[in-house]
Design a protein around this motif. Structure first.
Motif, PDB file in Angstrom:
ATOM      1  N   VAL A  46       8.548  38.870 -25.859  1.00 33.46           N
ATOM      2  CA  VAL A  46       9.808  38.648 -25.160  1.00 33.46           C
ATOM      3  C   VAL A  46      10.134  39.876 -24.314  1.00 33.46           C
ATOM      4  N   ALA A  47      10.647  39.638 -23.101  1.00 32.88           N
ATOM      5  CA  ALA A  47      11.120  40.736 -22.252  1.00 32.88           C
ATOM      6  C   ALA A  47      12.458  40.338 -21.642  1.00 32.88           C
ATOM      7  N   LEU A  48      13.373  41.281 -21.606  1.00 30.54           N
ATOM      8  CA  LEU A  48      14.681  41.104 -20.978  1.00 30.54           C
ATOM      9  C   LEU A  48      14.615  41.732 -19.591  1.00 30.54           C
ATOM     10  N   SER A  49      15.123  41.022 -18.584  1.00 27.53           N
ATOM     11  CA  SER A  49      15.082  41.542 -17.218  1.00 27.53           C
ATOM     12  C   SER A  49      15.951  42.790 -17.097  1.00 27.53           C
ATOM     13  N   PRO A  50      15.565  43.719 -16.229  1.00 28.13           N
ATOM     14  CA  PRO A  50      16.364  44.936 -16.054  1.00 28.13           C
ATOM     15  C   PRO A  50      17.812  44.684 -15.662  1.00 28.13           C
ATOM     16  N   ASP A  51      18.069  43.582 -14.934  1.00 25.48           N
ATOM     17  CA  ASP A  51      19.456  43.286 -14.551  1.00 25.48           C
ATOM     18  C   ASP A  51      20.209  42.535 -15.654  1.00 25.48           C
ATOM     19  N   GLY A  52      19.523  42.250 -16.764  1.00 17.68           N
ATOM     20  CA  GLY A  52      20.161  41.632 -17.922  1.00 17.68           C
ATOM     21  C   GLY A  52      20.488  40.159 -17.778  1.00 17.68           C
ATOM     22  N   THR A  53      19.946  39.475 -16.771  1.00 15.10           N
ATOM     23  CA  THR A  53      20.307  38.079 -16.540  1.00 15.10           C
ATOM     24  C   THR A  53      19.272  37.068 -17.022  1.00 15.10           C
ATOM     25  N   MET A  54      18.055  37.521 -17.382  1.00 14.66           N
ATOM     26  CA  MET A  54      16.982  36.590 -17.755  1.00 14.66           C
ATOM     27  C   MET A  54      16.148  37.136 -18.897  1.00 14.66           C
ATOM     28  N   ILE A  55      15.491  36.213 -19.573  1.00 18.91           N
ATOM     29  CA  ILE A  55      14.431  36.584 -20.495  1.00 18.91           C
ATOM     30  C   ILE A  55      13.174  35.855 -20.062  1.00 18.91           C
ATOM     31  N   VAL A  56      12.049  36.451 -20.337  1.00 16.98           N
ATOM     32  CA  VAL A  56      10.765  35.773 -20.207  1.00 16.98           C
ATOM     33  C   VAL A  56      10.105  35.915 -21.563  1.00 16.98           C
ATOM     34  N   TYR A  57       9.446  34.845 -22.004  1.00 13.76           N
ATOM     35  CA  TYR A  57       8.812  34.914 -23.309  1.00 13.76           C
ATOM     36  C   TYR A  57       7.531  34.107 -23.333  1.00 13.76           C
ATOM     37  N   VAL A  58       6.690  34.446 -24.311  1.00 10.81           N
ATOM     38  CA  VAL A  58       5.434  33.746 -24.537  1.00 10.81           C
ATOM     39  C   VAL A  58       5.725  32.585 -25.474  1.00 10.81           C
ATOM     40  N   GLY A  59       5.353  31.393 -25.042  1.00  7.82           N
ATOM     41  CA  GLY A  59       5.528  30.192 -25.852  1.00  7.82           C
ATOM     42  C   GLY A  59       4.269  29.344 -25.759  1.00  7.82           C
ATOM     43  N   PRO A  60       4.251  28.233 -26.444  1.00 13.50           N
ATOM     44  CA  PRO A  60       3.058  27.387 -26.427  1.00 13.50           C
ATOM     45  C   PRO A  60       2.917  26.641 -25.107  1.00 13.50           C
ATOM     46  N   ALA A  61       1.681  26.539 -24.635  1.00 12.56           N
ATOM     47  CA  ALA A  61       1.394  25.705 -23.473  1.00 12.56           C
ATOM     48  C   ALA A  61       1.379  24.263 -23.953  1.00 12.56           C
ATOM     49  N   GLU A  62       1.989  23.386 -23.199  1.00 18.05           N
ATOM     50  CA  GLU A  62       2.133  21.999 -23.601  1.00 18.05           C
ATOM     51  C   GLU A  62       0.781  21.349 -23.902  1.00 18.05           C
ATOM     52  N   GLY A  63       0.646  20.816 -25.107  1.00 16.05           N
ATOM     53  CA  GLY A  63      -0.556  20.087 -25.494  1.00 16.05           C
ATOM     54  C   GLY A  63      -1.785  20.959 -25.683  1.00 16.05           C
ATOM     55  N   GLN A  64      -1.625  22.269 -25.763  1.00 18.88           N
ATOM     56  CA  GLN A  64      -2.781  23.160 -25.891  1.00 18.88           C
ATOM     57  C   GLN A  64      -2.555  24.132 -27.037  1.00 18.88           C
ATOM     58  N   ARG A  65      -3.632  24.687 -27.517  1.00 21.22           N
ATOM     59  CA  ARG A  65      -3.543  25.785 -28.486  1.00 21.22           C
ATOM     60  C   ARG A  65      -3.691  27.081 -27.708  1.00 21.22           C
ATOM     61  N   SER A  66      -2.805  27.250 -26.775  1.00 23.03           N
ATOM     62  CA  SER A  66      -2.805  28.417 -25.902  1.00 23.03           C
ATOM     63  C   SER A  66      -1.351  28.802 -25.657  1.00 23.03           C
ATOM     64  N   SER A  67      -1.156  29.848 -24.887  1.00 18.28           N
ATOM     65  CA  SER A  67       0.200  30.299 -24.587  1.00 18.28           C
ATOM     66  C   SER A  67       0.488  30.152 -23.101  1.00 18.28           C
ATOM     67  N   ARG A  68       1.750  30.283 -22.768  1.00 21.31           N
ATOM     68  CA  ARG A  68       2.195  30.335 -21.378  1.00 21.31           C
ATOM     69  C   ARG A  68       3.528  31.050 -21.374  1.00 21.31           C
ATOM     70  N   LEU A  69       3.968  31.448 -20.179  1.00 21.71           N
ATOM     71  CA  LEU A  69       5.257  32.123 -20.064  1.00 21.71           C
ATOM     72  C   LEU A  69       6.354  31.135 -19.718  1.00 21.71           C
ATOM     73  N   TYR A  70       7.526  31.395 -20.300  1.00 19.90           N
ATOM     74  CA  TYR A  70       8.735  30.641 -19.992  1.00 19.90           C
ATOM     75  C   TYR A  70       9.781  31.649 -19.539  1.00 19.90           C
ATOM     76  N   VAL A  71      10.582  31.273 -18.550  1.00 21.82           N
ATOM     77  CA  VAL A  71      11.680  32.116 -18.090  1.00 21.82           C
ATOM     78  C   VAL A  71      12.972  31.351 -18.299  1.00 21.82           C
ATOM     79  N   ARG A  72      13.993  32.086 -18.674  1.00 20.21           N
ATOM     80  CA  ARG A  72      15.285  31.449 -18.893  1.00 20.21           C
ATOM     81  C   ARG A  72      16.395  32.402 -18.478  1.00 20.21           C
ATOM     82  N   SER A  73      17.316  31.881 -17.701  1.00 15.58           N
ATOM     83  CA  SER A  73      18.510  32.633 -17.362  1.00 15.58           C
ATOM     84  C   SER A  73      19.358  32.722 -18.621  1.00 15.58           C
TER      85      SER A  73
END
Length: 189
Positions: A46-73
């Motif tokens: 997980v990482a918090l944006s320097p401006d404090g408005t978003m997070i990005v995190y590692v989550g599961p890739a849909e239908g895979q046993r792999s990861s992908r990034l998700y961003v959320r305000s």
């Protein structure tokens, strides 16, 4: 790279707390159990944006046993996947909060938080996902090159290039350097 003391006139900052509920379809990855491989243990998820408005995190890739990034305000209810980030680990933001760098497929990559195809910054061979990175205000990225458990820190321009070694761990210490961070407004790592 070095040690720098904070000025003694630094003013205390009030702490802020935040609780974020993530959807069950896009939880934060638990690398040891989700992907069944030890290689990603210790990677930041997980990482918090320097401006404090978003997070990005590692989550599961849909239908895979792999990861992908998700961003959320911070003020949104749902995260959105960042395309082209399959296999991602150890994300970190640019100083302007507009880009995210991450490790995937033996490379250090970057992508816009608004979408688009990621671009390769440099090779970072190994499937450990690196040992973290930091993006400085001068558009330099410092990261722990994941070539061995005793790796040192490297730097590379955020637009891409050949990594330059910054530190070399002492073999007698038996450890490496990792999880870099910029301090003093980006003037030191």
């Amino acid at each position: 790279v070095g040690r720098v003391s904070e000025p003694s006139n630094a003013q205390p900052v009030a702490a802020e707390r935040l609780a974020i509920t993530l959807p069950t379809a896009a939880p934060i990855a638990r690398p040891a159990t989700l992907f069944g491989r030890e290689a990603v243990l210790g990677s930041e998820t997980v990482a918090l944006s320097p401006d404090g408005t978003m997070i990005v995190y590692v989550g599961p890739a849909e239908g895979q046993r792999s990861s992908r990034l998700y961003v959320r305000s911070i003020d949104a209810n749902e995260p959105r996947p960042l395309g082209g980030t399959d296999g991602a680990s150890a994300p970190f933001f640019s100083p302007d909060s507009q880009f995210v760098a991450f490790f995937a497929a033996g490379r250090l990559k970057r992508t816009s938080i608004h979408g688009g195809d990621p671009t390769t910054i440099c090779d970072a061979p190994d499937d450990t996902g690196g040992s973290g990175g930091a993006w400085g205000s001068d558009d330099t990225i410092v990261f722990a090159k994941p070539t061995s458990a005793r790796a040192g820190l490297c730097r590379v321009p955020a637009l891409g290039g050949t990594p330059e070694a910054l530190t070399t761990p002492d073999p007698a210490d038996g450890g490496g350097h990792g999880e870099p961070a910029f301090i003093l407004g980006g003037r030191a790592a």
